[in-house]
Design a protein around this motif. Sequence first.
Motif, PDB file in Angstrom:
ATOM      1  N   SER A 251       1.270  -2.532  -3.147  1.00 41.59           N
ATOM      2  CA  SER A 251      -0.139  -2.803  -2.921  1.00 41.59           C
ATOM      3  C   SER A 251      -0.461  -4.220  -3.381  1.00 41.59           C
ATOM      4  O   SER A 251      -0.137  -4.606  -4.512  1.00 41.59           O
ATOM      5  CB  SER A 251      -1.011  -1.807  -3.701  1.00 41.59           C
ATOM      6  OG  SER A 251      -0.679  -0.483  -3.377  1.00 41.59           O
ATOM      7  N   HIS A 258      -9.840  -7.349  -0.043  1.00 40.29           N
ATOM      8  CA  HIS A 258      -8.806  -6.660   0.722  1.00 40.29           C
ATOM      9  C   HIS A 258      -7.943  -5.811  -0.210  1.00 40.29           C
ATOM     10  O   HIS A 258      -7.672  -6.189  -1.345  1.00 40.29           O
ATOM     11  CB  HIS A 258      -7.904  -7.652   1.457  1.00 40.29           C
ATOM     12  CG  HIS A 258      -8.579  -8.368   2.578  1.00 40.29           C
ATOM     13  ND1 HIS A 258      -8.470  -7.974   3.882  1.00 40.29           N
ATOM     14  CD2 HIS A 258      -9.391  -9.460   2.564  1.00 40.29           C
ATOM     15  CE1 HIS A 258      -9.171  -8.799   4.644  1.00 40.29           C
ATOM     16  NE2 HIS A 258      -9.741  -9.715   3.867  1.00 40.29           N
ATOM     17  N   ILE A 260      -4.325  -4.289   0.514  1.00 29.93           N
ATOM     18  CA  ILE A 260      -3.237  -4.216   1.496  1.00 29.93           C
ATOM     19  C   ILE A 260      -2.087  -3.406   0.907  1.00 29.93           C
ATOM     20  O   ILE A 260      -1.641  -3.663  -0.210  1.00 29.93           O
ATOM     21  CB  ILE A 260      -2.756  -5.626   1.881  1.00 29.93           C
ATOM     22  CG1 ILE A 260      -3.920  -6.438   2.463  1.00 29.93           C
ATOM     23  CG2 ILE A 260      -1.616  -5.545   2.878  1.00 29.93           C
ATOM     24  CD1 ILE A 260      -3.580  -7.891   2.722  1.00 29.93           C
ATOM     25  N   SER A 262       1.779  -1.698   1.970  1.00 28.71           N
ATOM     26  CA  SER A 262       2.890  -1.554   2.925  1.00 28.71           C
ATOM     27  C   SER A 262       3.990  -0.731   2.270  1.00 28.71           C
ATOM     28  O   SER A 262       4.153  -0.764   1.041  1.00 28.71           O
ATOM     29  CB  SER A 262       3.441  -2.922   3.329  1.00 28.71           C
ATOM     30  OG  SER A 262       2.443  -3.711   3.937  1.00 28.71           O
ATOM     31  N   SER A 305       1.900  -0.199   7.314  1.00 26.17           N
ATOM     32  CA  SER A 305       1.116  -1.219   6.633  1.00 26.17           C
ATOM     33  C   SER A 305      -0.354  -0.977   6.948  1.00 26.17           C
ATOM     34  O   SER A 305      -0.689  -0.568   8.079  1.00 26.17           O
ATOM     35  CB  SER A 305       1.528  -2.628   7.088  1.00 26.17           C
ATOM     36  OG  SER A 305       0.854  -3.610   6.327  1.00 26.17           O
ATOM     37  N   GLN A 306      -1.218  -1.207   5.956  1.00 27.63           N
ATOM     38  CA  GLN A 306      -2.633  -0.976   6.157  1.00 27.63           C
ATOM     39  C   GLN A 306      -3.443  -1.944   5.294  1.00 27.63           C
ATOM     40  O   GLN A 306      -2.963  -2.468   4.294  1.00 27.63           O
ATOM     41  CB  GLN A 306      -3.015   0.466   5.802  1.00 27.63           C
ATOM     42  CG  GLN A 306      -2.785   0.824   4.347  1.00 27.63           C
ATOM     43  CD  GLN A 306      -3.052   2.295   4.054  1.00 27.63           C
ATOM     44  OE1 GLN A 306      -2.857   3.151   4.907  1.00 27.63           O
ATOM     45  NE2 GLN A 306      -3.509   2.585   2.841  1.00 27.63           N
ATOM     46  N   ASP A 307      -4.685  -2.174   5.721  1.00 23.91           N
ATOM     47  CA  ASP A 307      -5.581  -3.075   5.001  1.00 23.91           C
ATOM     48  C   ASP A 307      -6.976  -2.459   4.977  1.00 23.91           C
ATOM     49  O   ASP A 307      -7.540  -2.155   6.041  1.00 23.91           O
ATOM     50  CB  ASP A 307      -5.618  -4.444   5.684  1.00 23.91           C
ATOM     51  CG  ASP A 307      -6.542  -5.432   4.965  1.00 23.91           C
ATOM     52  OD1 ASP A 307      -6.906  -5.166   3.798  1.00 23.91           O
ATOM     53  OD2 ASP A 307      -6.905  -6.454   5.574  1.00 23.91           O
ATOM     54  N   TRP A 309     -10.625  -3.472   4.086  1.00 25.78           N
ATOM     55  CA  TRP A 309     -11.342  -4.738   3.933  1.00 25.78           C
ATOM     56  C   TRP A 309     -12.826  -4.459   3.735  1.00 25.78           C
ATOM     57  O   TRP A 309     -13.488  -3.901   4.612  1.00 25.78           O
ATOM     58  CB  TRP A 309     -11.105  -5.599   5.173  1.00 25.78           C
ATOM     59  CG  TRP A 309     -11.844  -6.918   5.169  1.00 25.78           C
ATOM     60  CD1 TRP A 309     -12.319  -7.606   4.097  1.00 25.78           C
ATOM     61  CD2 TRP A 309     -12.194  -7.691   6.323  1.00 25.78           C
ATOM     62  NE1 TRP A 309     -12.932  -8.757   4.485  1.00 25.78           N
ATOM     63  CE2 TRP A 309     -12.873  -8.849   5.855  1.00 25.78           C
ATOM     64  CE3 TRP A 309     -11.983  -7.534   7.692  1.00 25.78           C
ATOM     65  CZ2 TRP A 309     -13.352  -9.822   6.720  1.00 25.78           C
ATOM     66  CZ3 TRP A 309     -12.454  -8.508   8.545  1.00 25.78           C
ATOM     67  CH2 TRP A 309     -13.131  -9.628   8.061  1.00 25.78           C
TER      68      TRP A 309
END
Length: 614
Positions: A251, A258, A260, A262, A305-307, A309
């Motif tokens: 992370s 943000h 993030i 993965s 993967s993610q974000d 925001w």
Amino acid sequence: GERAPPGLTLDSIAPDMIERIEIIRSATAEYGTQAVAGTINIVLRRTVSQRKREVKIAVITENGEVGGSVSGQVSDRSGILSHSVNFSANRFAFRNGTVNEQVTLDPAGNLIQAYISTPTGNGRGANANIAPRLNWAFDKGHSLSLDGVVVGGNFDGRFNDRFISLTGALPPYRTSQVLSDSKFVAARGNLTWVRRFADGDRAEAKLGLNVNNRESRSNFIAIGFDDGLAIDRRTENTFDDSGATSTGKYSVAKIEGHSIVSGWDLAWNRRDETRLQGESRPRDGTRSILDESFAATVTRLALFSQDEWDVTQRFAVYVGLRWEGIQTRSEGNRFEGVSSNTSVWSPIAQALWKVPGSQKDQVRAAIARTYKAPATHQLIPRRYFAPNNTATTPDASGNPNLKPELSWGLDLAYEHYPASGGNLSVSVYHRRLTDLFLTETVLEDGLYIARPTNRGRGTTHGIELDAKGTLKQLFAAAPPVDLRGNFAFNDSKVDYLPEPGNRIAGQIRWSGTVGLDWKVTPDKLTIGSSYSAKAGGFYRSALNQTGNAIALRQLEAYVLYKFSPTLQLRVTGQELLARDYLGSLTYFESTGSLTRTTVDPKHRRFTALLELKL
């Protein structure tokens, strides 16, 4: 964040082991996209904050049979090391009986055969489990944990059936009996490492191993109407299921606004099964050996993967992408080895808007690509023999060519949080589905076999209302009663099947629950109840098969009395209405139709649970 093991039920997890439960209506890249209807994430407690000694003893009665259980937890902390051990053991017994009527009509609708069967069953069993956990908290952001669970049990059952001819050709048997016994042992362990860095980044890695072994035996004996032995079938079955998992994620918190993440999700599983089956048919003078051995290996790899925001204080978006590939191979002594490779790209987008002028009210929207992979047993083309093979009680077999179901889904929700407490939400969804799973029954070599297959496209949509609050919010002078309720309506259409009733198999058209909890005396007496209803009706499960079922009604109530802060007693009654289930299944073929109608009596169940904290 980890897939639940096969066969897990929510009520088998002690409430004190749970930190929180998250309900995610859409999919997320991190938790997996095998979530066409959403995700329930049960977050267990990782660390122990205080010493605990707890024992629970329960006595359960249903239909004249008595069972019971004992469970408990021991936990403590010393310096950087904390530990806990959860354990439980139970013994159960059951007795049941149903009534079935089977009617066969010719193409003109004339009655050509009818008979009644009255299956009864009784059995006893026991199982026990122990789940230890060790956790080393080296500092505030660095920990290592080792946890596991070992489960074992056994079962013995006797199942009898009696057939009564009403008209036409006689049923194949006058009576039949199945004697069965089984035992199993399963174990699972995980090693988890978590590290939080000074800049806010976080790394987590997990390694898991699991084994599962089961042995069972059964003896099926059937007597014909000439009072002679029609069939004697003896079966011994063993299977070993083992696997390993590896998950990890990183992370990133450096970028303001943000979050993030993965990572990867890797799993390998192998199932080896052997069935030794011999049967004799004295009336035909035949004997046969139907031994089978087979194995299946499933390897799964996912990268994601993610974000998340936070665009503004009131508006946030989530974007994620997950690739998941599955490789399966099955082989056996009665079929050639079959392998398949499938993969799915799953993009996900979500948005959250906090309503101006409110403290917590919000609107959610999500679109996601999800899928449903076949279970291992659905892929293995082994034969599961039915005691009385008919079109409505067929043998079963897997399909090695079964592909995953695919779905595009849209979710919308509005959540309202009144200033006086509680919540009110309304959510809607829509899904477009391809390669749907359908179970079709076909006649092969004189026997009926049910087999899953992929059939066409479909759509499903629905709306759900959920509310929680107190009676005082409705009437200021009301007693302290907590209220809860929900209602859901679902509908679907399978293009491959003709109307009417061409819905997704097993989908409930509507369901609802209302409940209350009343603290009659503070810290002493609490009573509660819930009433739920589920729709029945007509449905079509295949081109040549339809069904019908009555609506279900269930009433549950409990009384909780706290003798002291360390001792309490809960008495619960379930299925208080004892409303029998009534359903039918009809199979159509060129020679006519066959309808099986079942009446399944329900029995009231009572549980007394004594909880002691030491």
